[in-house]
Design a protein around this motif. Sequence first.
Motif, PDB file in Angstrom:
ATOM      1  N   LYS A   1       2.209   1.893  -3.437  1.00  0.00           N
ATOM      2  CA  LYS A   1       1.174   2.476  -4.288  1.00  0.00           C
ATOM      3  C   LYS A   1       1.013   3.969  -4.023  1.00  0.00           C
TER       4      LYS A   1
ATOM      5  N   LYS B   1       3.946   6.046  -5.350  1.00  0.00           N
ATOM      6  CA  LYS B   1       3.903   6.150  -6.814  1.00  0.00           C
ATOM      7  C   LYS B   1       2.786   7.091  -7.256  1.00  0.00           C
TER       8      LYS B   1
ATOM      9  N   LYS C   1       0.834  -1.197   0.000  1.00  0.00           N
ATOM     10  CA  LYS C   1       0.000   0.000   0.000  1.00  0.00           C
ATOM     11  C   LYS C   1       0.876   1.257   0.000  1.00  0.00           C
TER      12      LYS C   1
END
Length: 259
Positions: A65, A68, A62
Amino acid sequence: MGFFENISRLEHELIIEAELSHGDYFLYLQEISEYFGDYFLKEDNFFNNVEEVYNFKVLYMKLDKMLKLAGLSIIRLHMNQAYMDLRNALELGCLAAYSLVFPETEFVFSNQKSNIDELQKDRQYKEKKLKEKVYKWLAESFPEHSKVIKHNKDLINQNVAHGNAFDAHSLIEKLDDNQFIFSFHDRYHPKYIRKTMWIISNTMFTFMHLFYNAAVSNKLIIKNNEIEIKLTAFLQTDMKIRSEIKNMFISDDESQLRV
């Protein structure tokens, strides 16, 4: 072409042109992002006992993510979105580090309360108490990492976590005849975009360095020469870019997020 199709096309061009527009700032963000997700997460390169670090793996994915997304947001000129994603990542990273040293910790809270409001309040209370414990442990065990994380989180809370008129002005350009041009994308000077790219990259480096040292100290892994060489290389790049950014803002008092 509809609004969303048009915006998607424009933002695709921003990503394609990011290296030309931002040079080493973008290249550092891209390289460390790829290493953070594509190498550092591999079980055979980092951990052998997958079950022992299950919570860490979930939190790390997580975290990867959100970091990014923060990178994509700033490349696509959405400053506030980048920092909100980064704020989420800062909290996730602290929880992930704690899970390495205390893998038995309960991170997903459940109970038998039938009232949804009571259940939510109980869960929020438990999560708050856990984070207080995590931040206290981090400050005592890894004070330098804790200082960087807290510094960035505090500045995000102070500057971009809530709607304000200053940020609203980043979307408009005033013309001579009192007319305004509104942009869906932020109109910050490129140095602010590059600084934000570095802050996201630096956050990735900070957490990788923290996770590695926490894992070694907890004897989850032995010292890994390949990882240490890579972290040293990232540190050198990070310090070089940090120095460049300081020079950019050396006489600028309106810097939103100070280095």
